[in-house]
Design a protein around this motif. Structure first.
Motif, mmCIF file in Angstrom:
data_model
loop_
_atom_site.group_PDB
_atom_site.id
_atom_site.type_symbol
_atom_site.label_atom_id
_atom_site.label_comp_id
_atom_site.label_asym_id
_atom_site.label_seq_id
_atom_site.Cartn_x
_atom_site.Cartn_y
_atom_site.Cartn_z
ATOM 1 N N ASP A 226 0.807 -1.214 0.000
ATOM 2 C CA ASP A 226 0.000 0.000 0.000
ATOM 3 C C ASP A 226 0.841 1.264 0.000
ATOM 4 O O ASP A 226 0.318 2.372 -0.045
ATOM 5 N N GLY A 227 2.149 1.121 0.082
ATOM 6 C CA GLY A 227 3.016 2.290 0.005
ATOM 7 C C GLY A 227 3.160 3.058 1.283
ATOM 8 O O GLY A 227 3.769 4.126 1.298
ATOM 9 N N LEU A 228 2.632 2.547 2.395
ATOM 10 C CA LEU A 228 2.726 3.309 3.639
ATOM 11 C C LEU A 228 4.142 3.400 4.163
ATOM 12 O O LEU A 228 4.433 4.237 5.007
ATOM 13 N N SER A 229 5.022 2.529 3.707
ATOM 14 C CA SER A 229 6.388 2.537 4.208
ATOM 15 C C SER A 229 7.290 3.488 3.432
ATOM 16 O O SER A 229 8.434 3.659 3.775
ATOM 17 N N PHE A 230 6.773 4.088 2.348
ATOM 18 C CA PHE A 230 7.569 5.035 1.584
ATOM 19 C C PHE A 230 7.672 6.349 2.338
ATOM 20 O O PHE A 230 6.655 6.919 2.742
ATOM 21 N N VAL A 231 8.893 6.839 2.514
ATOM 22 C CA VAL A 231 9.131 8.136 3.144
ATOM 23 C C VAL A 231 10.110 8.881 2.253
ATOM 24 O O VAL A 231 11.227 8.423 2.050
ATOM 25 N N SER A 232 9.688 10.028 1.739
ATOM 26 C CA SER A 232 10.522 10.831 0.852
ATOM 27 C C SER A 232 10.945 12.108 1.559
ATOM 28 O O SER A 232 10.241 12.593 2.459
ATOM 29 N N ASN A 233 12.084 12.642 1.129
ATOM 30 C CA ASN A 233 12.641 13.843 1.743
ATOM 31 C C ASN A 233 12.843 14.920 0.696
ATOM 32 O O ASN A 233 13.214 14.641 -0.451
ATOM 33 N N ILE A 234 12.614 16.139 1.121
ATOM 34 C CA ILE A 234 12.956 17.322 0.338
ATOM 35 C C ILE A 234 13.996 18.088 1.148
ATOM 36 O O ILE A 234 13.690 18.602 2.233
ATOM 37 N N THR A 235 15.226 18.130 0.646
ATOM 38 C CA THR A 235 16.342 18.767 1.356
ATOM 39 C C THR A 235 16.724 20.042 0.631
ATOM 40 O O THR A 235 16.871 20.055 -0.594
ATOM 41 N N TYR A 236 16.877 21.093 1.418
ATOM 42 C CA TYR A 236 17.196 22.395 0.836
ATOM 43 C C TYR A 236 18.149 23.134 1.778
ATOM 44 O O TYR A 236 17.929 23.177 2.993
ATOM 45 N N THR A 237 19.205 23.686 1.202
ATOM 46 C CA THR A 237 20.160 24.503 1.941
ATOM 47 C C THR A 237 20.139 25.900 1.351
ATOM 48 O O THR A 237 20.349 26.081 0.141
ATOM 49 N N SER A 238 19.881 26.857 2.174
ATOM 50 C CA SER A 238 19.729 28.231 1.698
ATOM 51 C C SER A 238 21.087 28.828 1.355
ATOM 52 O O SER A 238 22.122 28.373 1.837
ATOM 53 N N PRO A 239 21.093 29.857 0.535
ATOM 54 C CA PRO A 239 22.349 30.605 0.332
ATOM 55 C C PRO A 239 22.688 31.416 1.586
ATOM 56 O O PRO A 239 21.990 31.344 2.597
ATOM 57 N N THR A 240 23.735 32.173 1.515
ATOM 58 C CA THR A 240 24.126 33.015 2.651
ATOM 59 C C THR A 240 23.060 34.076 2.891
ATOM 60 O O THR A 240 22.673 34.808 1.973
ATOM 61 N N VAL A 241 22.560 34.127 4.114
ATOM 62 C CA VAL A 241 21.455 35.029 4.451
ATOM 63 C C VAL A 241 21.902 35.989 5.547
ATOM 64 O O VAL A 241 22.936 35.813 6.193
ATOM 65 N N ARG A 242 21.067 36.995 5.761
ATOM 66 C CA ARG A 242 21.355 37.960 6.820
ATOM 67 C C ARG A 242 21.089 37.346 8.189
ATOM 68 O O ARG A 242 20.246 36.471 8.345
#
Length: 590
Positions: A226-242
């Motif tokens: 049923d796909g309940l074991s699928f876990v996906s990630n969205i990874t994001y690293t920002s540029p240099t910020v204030r």
């Protein structure tokens, strides 16, 4: 049907090539292209997206695909269950002749007849919680799982969004990420839900937008149907910020379930994911020069070094200022004292005037080599040395000859030896009388060589050891006479004109064979040969060794080397001295 379609495509390709070569007629050139569209039946047509499920290409591209040189058109996100077919349409547009500006104008594309393939049936690839019938139901504990984590590194923030996708994640799955900056910590949108509003109110500023790929899923407890074991990630690293601001991201998925509002109203909650905010503090100014100095605590050592350096520089400057001020003040005071008149008749004492002028050894040696009248002075008088030694061995007696030669040439002295053949006739009858007359000259210095033979003769004179010399030991008697004469005249032994000498590292003149008082020890000097020859030189000519600079024997290397070679020969002779005389030659037998 496939061969007919292929022949038609080849014919159109040839016609288009001829038109391009002729430049067209009437300034017009037709451009043919094809559209391939995915269509569904009456129940599946709503699952087709007008952009995602459309392909447009030229005749050449389609022929290459037909021949297998390129892959066929691939349509993503055909994941809803239903019946689908392909619609292939032939289209063309006309290039109109441009004006003098050189711009090109094309007419609107027109599609003619179309060719349809047969329907094929596809099973759904959506997981159960994303089915259209289950979207409006209350999700279970394990479905629609979403979570977010955020962290900061230096002047950037990192975010990770975790969710359960509606279908298997492929390499073409992307998400549009928007980075927001907020001046204050965002509050909950709803007191009960606890969801955080990101970029939804005033004070939010869009910092960056980027499309990122979704990380393929991880399998938590094995692959489930049923796909309940699928876990996906969205990874994001920002540029240099204030610094000193809160930051968060909003990720909008480009999944087909999020692009069909007519099917999914409202869309699934995973179509828009929001992260927790993260605080990014300001960095010290040193962070621009030292990347690892990302906080004031980590820069503590740098602050200490900079502070210590500043204090050191300030102290150095103050010290220089103080020294210059004190020196200037001292000069003013000194000039004021010079202007005063001493009515008491005092005399200014200059302490430096009593210091002797330092000379070099070369200048001192030159005083004996200059001619009378040169440099406005006379040639210096040579020294006089009476050398007394015991002829313990033949090599030892030859060593004294080398020493006499060195003292004559390098020390500028006249050497008087009791064993010299030139003096033998004069002193042999009455050595004491000759010594009495000779030592009346105050310039005469007496040097006695300390050796095992000399030591035993002194012990015999003091009745501490029997010597048992044969009756014909005439030469040994000369040395004994000289030693007895010096010992019996205390005023001569204590006048500072008598000194002893020993050879270094020689068994015949080791430290245990030193001569005792009155000729040795006490105030009388003892010189070690060859290391203290320069002190012996100064003692004879009444000079101070510290007043002379340079190397004492720089011009007398040959004389010094001959003396050292003779000393080496005696050192190799390891025989012991005896008190018996076999040959009757007057020399103590070894």
């Amino acid at each position: 049907g496939g061969q007919v379609l292929r022949d038609c495509l080849v014919q159109q390709q040839q016609e288009q090539s001829e038109q391009l070569q002729q430049g067209g007629k009437g300034g017009k050139t037709d451009h043919y292209y094809y559209e391939v569209i995915v269509e569904g039946d009456s129940l599946s047509a709503k699952y087709i997206h007008p952009v995602v499920h459309r392909w447009t290409g030229s005749v050449d591209q389609l022929l290459l695909m037909w021949r297998g040189s390129l892959t066929h058109p691939i349509f993503h996100y055909v994941i809803y269950g239903g019946r689908y077919r392909l619609k292939i349409s032939s289209c063309h547009k006309t290039r109109l002749a441009g004006g003098g500006s050189g711009e090109e104008f094309w007419s609107d594309g027109e599609c003619g007849s179309s060719v349809y393939t047969g329907y094929i049936s596809l099973q759904t690839e959506l997981f159960s919680w994303c089915q259209p019938d289950n979207l409006h139901q209350e999700p279970t504990n394990s479905s629609l799982l979403t979570s977010s984590t955020a962290s900061r590194t230096s002047s950037a923030a990192s975010f990770t969004l975790t969710y359960q996708p509606c279908s298997q994640v492929h390499t073409y799955d992307t998400a549009n990420v928007t980075l927001y900056e907020m001046t204050s910590a965002p509050g909950p949108n709803d007191e009960d839900s606890g969801e955080v509003v990101c970029g939804g109110g005033e004070g939010s500023l869009v910092v960056a937008r980027e499309t990122v790929r979704i990380t393929p899923p991880n399998f938590a407890d094995g692959l489930a149907t049923d796909g309940l074991s699928f876990v996906s990630n969205i990874t994001y690293t920002s540029p240099t910020v204030r610094g000193d601001h809160y930051y968060c991201i909003v990720a909008e998925l480009n999944h087909i379930t999020c692009l069909l509002p007519a099917v999914n109203t409202p869309p699934p909650t995973v179509c828009r994911l929001t992260s927790q905010p993260v605080w990014v503090g300001s960095q010290p100014l040193l962070a621009q020069l030292l990347p690892f100095c990302h906080s004031h605590l980590s820069c503590g050592w740098a602050y200490i070094v900079i502070g210590g350096t500043a204090i050191l520089l300030v102290s150095l400057c103050l010290a220089i200022v103080c020294v210059r001020c004190c020196d200037r003040k001292g000069r003013k005071k000194q000039s004021f004292i010079h202007d005063e008149v001493d009515f008491a008749g005092g005399e200014v004492i200059n302490l430096t005037s009593t210091l002797p002028e330092r000379r070099t050894w070369q200048e001192v040696h030159q005083e004996w080599h200059q001619q009378d009248g040169d440099s406005g002075g006379e040639r210096r008088t040579r020294g006089k040395i009476l050398l007394l030694y015991s002829p313990d061995t033949k090599l030892f007696k030859e060593l004294q000859e080398a020493l006499k030669s060195f003292l004559d040439l390098a020390c500028h002295c006249d050497i008087y030896d009791l064993f010299d053949d030139a003096l033998f006739d004069t002193i042999a009858l009455d050595p004491a009388e000759w010594l009495q007359q000779f030592t009346k000259d105050s310039d005469v210095k007496i040097i006695i060589i300390s050796s095992i033979g000399a030591y035993r003769r002194q012990m015999a004179l003091q009745l501490k050891m029997p010597l048992n010399l044969p009756e014909n030991s005439l030469l040994d008697g000369l040395f004994t006479s000289g030693l007895k004469f010096v010992s019996s005249h205390p005023e001569l032994a204590t006048s500072g004109r008598v000194a002893t000498a020993r050879y270094e590292m020689l068994h015949l003149t080791e430290e245990g064979h030193r001569l005792g008082p009155p000729v040795g020890g006490g105030a009388n000097n003892e010189f070690l040969i060859p290391t203290q020859l320069h002190e012996l030189f100064c003692w004879v000519h009444q000079l101070q060794p510290l007043d002379l600079m340079g190397k004492p024997w720089a011009n007398y290397h040959l004389e010094l080397q001959l003396l050292q070679d003779a000393l080496k020969l005696v050192r190799r002779d390891r025989t012991l001295i005896t008190t018996n005389n076999i040959n009757g030659n007057g020399i103590t037998q070894i």
